[in-house]
Write a protein that holds these residues in place. Structure first.
Motif, PDB file in Angstrom:
ATOM      1  N   SER A  28      98.578   6.015  60.593  1.00 32.14           N
ATOM      2  CA  SER A  28      97.624   4.971  60.230  1.00 32.14           C
ATOM      3  C   SER A  28      96.217   5.516  60.356  1.00 32.14           C
ATOM      4  N   ARG A  29      95.448   5.453  59.266  1.00 34.10           N
ATOM      5  CA  ARG A  29      94.055   5.883  59.331  1.00 34.10           C
ATOM      6  C   ARG A  29      93.261   4.953  60.251  1.00 34.10           C
ATOM      7  N   ASP A  30      93.525   3.653  60.183  1.00 34.33           N
ATOM      8  CA  ASP A  30      92.800   2.699  61.029  1.00 34.33           C
ATOM      9  C   ASP A  30      93.027   2.984  62.510  1.00 34.33           C
ATOM     10  N   ASP A  31      94.303   3.152  62.889  1.00 38.86           N
ATOM     11  CA  ASP A  31      94.616   3.438  64.290  1.00 38.86           C
ATOM     12  C   ASP A  31      94.053   4.789  64.711  1.00 38.86           C
ATOM     13  N   ALA A  32      94.072   5.765  63.796  1.00 37.01           N
ATOM     14  CA  ALA A  32      93.548   7.089  64.116  1.00 37.01           C
ATOM     15  C   ALA A  32      92.057   7.022  64.430  1.00 37.01           C
ATOM     16  N   GLU A  33      91.318   6.243  63.671  1.00 35.81           N
ATOM     17  CA  GLU A  33      89.879   6.111  63.946  1.00 35.81           C
ATOM     18  C   GLU A  33      89.642   5.521  65.330  1.00 35.81           C
ATOM     19  N   ASP A  34      90.449   4.508  65.687  1.00 34.40           N
ATOM     20  CA  ASP A  34      90.308   3.910  67.012  1.00 34.40           C
ATOM     21  C   ASP A  34      90.603   4.934  68.107  1.00 34.40           C
ATOM     22  N   LEU A  35      91.645   5.747  67.916  1.00 37.94           N
ATOM     23  CA  LEU A  35      92.027   6.717  68.939  1.00 37.94           C
ATOM     24  C   LEU A  35      91.025   7.856  69.044  1.00 37.94           C
ATOM     25  N   VAL A  36      90.404   8.237  67.939  1.00 36.55           N
ATOM     26  CA  VAL A  36      89.363   9.264  68.012  1.00 36.55           C
ATOM     27  C   VAL A  36      88.163   8.736  68.808  1.00 36.55           C
ATOM     28  N   GLN A  37      87.806   7.478  68.566  1.00 35.92           N
ATOM     29  CA  GLN A  37      86.725   6.883  69.352  1.00 35.92           C
ATOM     30  C   GLN A  37      87.071   6.878  70.837  1.00 35.92           C
ATOM     31  N   GLU A  38      88.321   6.520  71.142  1.00 37.51           N
ATOM     32  CA  GLU A  38      88.754   6.508  72.535  1.00 37.51           C
ATOM     33  C   GLU A  38      88.746   7.917  73.118  1.00 37.51           C
ATOM     34  N   THR A  39      89.151   8.897  72.307  1.00 35.06           N
ATOM     35  CA  THR A  39      89.150  10.291  72.755  1.00 35.06           C
ATOM     36  C   THR A  39      87.746  10.735  73.148  1.00 35.06           C
ATOM     37  N   TYR A  40      86.767  10.438  72.311  1.00 32.79           N
ATOM     38  CA  TYR A  40      85.403  10.865  72.596  1.00 32.79           C
ATOM     39  C   TYR A  40      84.817  10.113  73.794  1.00 32.79           C
ATOM     40  N   LEU A  41      85.215   8.858  73.960  1.00 35.77           N
ATOM     41  CA  LEU A  41      84.743   8.120  75.125  1.00 35.77           C
ATOM     42  C   LEU A  41      85.310   8.720  76.407  1.00 35.77           C
ATOM     43  N   ARG A  75     105.733   0.907  70.316  1.00 42.79           N
ATOM     44  CA  ARG A  75     105.252   0.540  68.984  1.00 42.79           C
ATOM     45  C   ARG A  75     106.269   0.960  67.925  1.00 42.79           C
ATOM     46  N   ALA A  76     106.486   0.100  66.939  1.00 41.52           N
ATOM     47  CA  ALA A  76     107.388   0.433  65.839  1.00 41.52           C
ATOM     48  C   ALA A  76     106.770   1.537  64.981  1.00 41.52           C
ATOM     49  N   ARG A  77     107.611   2.401  64.458  1.00 35.75           N
ATOM     50  CA  ARG A  77     107.100   3.489  63.622  1.00 35.75           C
ATOM     51  C   ARG A  77     106.642   2.960  62.269  1.00 35.75           C
ATOM     52  N   VAL A 101     106.827  -5.428  58.929  1.00 37.88           N
ATOM     53  CA  VAL A 101     106.968  -3.969  58.889  1.00 37.88           C
ATOM     54  C   VAL A 101     105.601  -3.309  59.022  1.00 37.88           C
ATOM     55  N   GLU A 102     105.527  -2.251  59.804  1.00 40.20           N
ATOM     56  CA  GLU A 102     104.314  -1.449  59.913  1.00 40.20           C
ATOM     57  C   GLU A 102     104.391  -0.341  58.859  1.00 40.20           C
ATOM     58  N   TRP A 103     103.534  -0.430  57.855  1.00 44.97           N
ATOM     59  CA  TRP A 103     103.603   0.510  56.738  1.00 44.97           C
ATOM     60  C   TRP A 103     102.712   1.729  56.981  1.00 44.97           C
ATOM     61  N   LEU A 129     107.439  12.671  60.082  1.00 42.98           N
ATOM     62  CA  LEU A 129     106.982  12.833  61.460  1.00 42.98           C
ATOM     63  C   LEU A 129     107.172  11.554  62.264  1.00 42.98           C
ATOM     64  N   GLN A 130     107.012  10.403  61.600  1.00 42.74           N
ATOM     65  CA  GLN A 130     107.112   9.129  62.326  1.00 42.74           C
ATOM     66  C   GLN A 130     108.526   8.868  62.840  1.00 42.74           C
ATOM     67  N   VAL A 131     109.515   9.555  62.283  1.00 43.74           N
ATOM     68  CA  VAL A 131     110.902   9.377  62.720  1.00 43.74           C
ATOM     69  C   VAL A 131     111.147  10.086  64.051  1.00 43.74           C
ATOM     70  N   LEU A 132     110.370  11.135  64.320  1.00 42.10           N
ATOM     71  CA  LEU A 132     110.571  11.902  65.545  1.00 42.10           C
ATOM     72  C   LEU A 132     110.125  11.117  66.775  1.00 42.10           C
ATOM     73  N   PRO A 133     110.781  11.337  67.923  1.00 39.41           N
ATOM     74  CA  PRO A 133     110.241  10.787  69.170  1.00 39.41           C
ATOM     75  C   PRO A 133     108.809  11.285  69.361  1.00 39.41           C
ATOM     76  N   PRO A 134     107.927  10.458  69.923  1.00 44.06           N
ATOM     77  CA  PRO A 134     106.508  10.819  69.988  1.00 44.06           C
ATOM     78  C   PRO A 134     106.210  12.185  70.588  1.00 44.06           C
ATOM     79  N   ARG A 135     106.881  12.556  71.660  1.00 49.06           N
ATOM     80  CA  ARG A 135     106.563  13.850  72.283  1.00 49.06           C
ATOM     81  C   ARG A 135     107.012  15.007  71.393  1.00 49.06           C
ATOM     82  N   GLN A 136     108.172  14.879  70.761  1.00 44.45           N
ATOM     83  CA  GLN A 136     108.593  15.909  69.804  1.00 44.45           C
ATOM     84  C   GLN A 136     107.612  15.991  68.641  1.00 44.45           C
ATOM     85  N   ARG A 137     107.153  14.852  68.204  1.00 43.33           N
ATOM     86  CA  ARG A 137     106.174  14.790  67.116  1.00 43.33           C
ATOM     87  C   ARG A 137     104.914  15.559  67.494  1.00 43.33           C
TER      88      ARG A 137
END
Length: 324
Positions: A28-41, A75-77, A101-103, A129-137
């Protein structure tokens, strides 16, 4: 000494590639932007304790990856239609619904900062990639897409090197059957630009014969937002040819762009005397034609990709040019 200025100077050059990384993790581009902001904070708050044992880039990727792993808990993939159901064999049948559904979302413009790993942005890979468990991903992306050494990945994820190697082996095995088309063409290649132009022309002129010429026999059509999709020109083309889809000549207007390092078309449909934003079509292009069309029927994407919501009526129809 200016800690804030030092942090910005050292960290800002990595923002674009971190956005791509979080997008690969989350779909998700939207979620990615939020996480980048959190990363920099998080990074700014802990910058005073940064001792330089790893590079700033590795340090930021550690923070970003762990922020993504936390966000993915429970979170659902995110999926494409082909990840939910088998293809439909009835192009005249009803279009299904999939509430809740989360598209998967498309990624605008391939940033220069991730040019070396742009193959890791393709929709088919992001969906897989979304099918993989998060840590494997995370391990697969950090090792195979971004080429971090196993020891650095182990440090980022608080794992042993042996655990990283094991997770990578399992992730690679899970993706071994990835539906990859032969001879994928870069969006800047002349044949890719020509196929995109003919695809747009076919819709603008309601020319199904031209569309048939540019589609491969095994072409697939996915419409994000519904579980209904089609595999093979035998079902794709009759569905597209319906009045509800291809419409009449002049009903559609399309503009070329790029999404996920693939050729794409921003789509507008005529309504109320103007062309109004419809969404985005992302093409998987090979040397032998268009192998897949992934349609995101979300008008807000048009602005996200840098285009206006409304275009005036087209004064001159697009020329069909010479057939392939």
């Amino acid at each position: 000494m200016d800690p804030t200025g030092d942090f910005a100077r050292m960290a800002e050059p990595f923002r674009a590639e971190l956005l791509a990384h979080c997008y690969r993790m989350l779909g998700s581009r939207d979620d990615a932007e939020d996480l980048v902001q959190e990363t920099y904070l998080r990074a700014w708050r802990s910058f005073g304790a940064f001792e330089g044992r790893a590079s700033v880039r590795t340090w930021l990727y550690r923070i970003a990856t762990n922020a993504c792993l936390t966000a993915l808990r429970g979170r659902a993939r995110r999926v494409l239609p082909s990840g939910l159901a088998p293809p439909s064999d009835d192009p005249a049948g009803p279009i299904g619904e999939a509430p809740g559904v989360e598209w998967l979302q498309p990624f605008p413009a391939d940033p220069a900062a991730v040019a070396e790993s742009r193959a890791g942005m393709r929709l088919a890979l992001i969906a897989s990639l979304q099918v993989l468990p998060p840590r494997q991903r995370a391990v697969l992306i950090l090792r195979d897409v971004l080429a971090f050494p196993a020891a650095e990945v182990a440090g980022m994820l608080d794992l042993s090197v042996a655990a990283v190697k094991s997770a990578l082996q399992r992730a690679r095995a899970s993706l071994a059957d990835l539906d990859a088309h032969d001879e994928l063409v870069e969006p800047s290649a002349p044949e890719a630009r020509a196929l995109l132009e003919q695809y747009m022309t076919a819709f603008e002129n309601a020319d199904t014969a031209l569309l048939e010429r540019v589609l491969r026999q095994d072409a697939a059509l996915e419409m994000v937002g519904t579980p209904t999709w089609f595999a093979g020109i035998r079902t794709c083309l009759p569905f597209i040819a319906t009045p509800a889809v291809i419409g009449n000549p002049g009903e559609w207007r399309m503009l070329a762009t790029t999404a996920n390092n693939q050729p794409a078309a921003v789509a507008y449909r005529l309504a109320g005397g103007a062309y109004r934003a419809f969404g985005l079509a992302v093409l998987t292009v090979t040397a032998t034609g268009i192998a897949k069309i992934t349609v995101f029927g979300e008008p807000s994407l048009v602005r996200r990709f840098g285009f206006p919501d409304v275009l005036p009526p087209r004064p001159v129809p697009r020329h069909t040019g010479s057939p392939r």
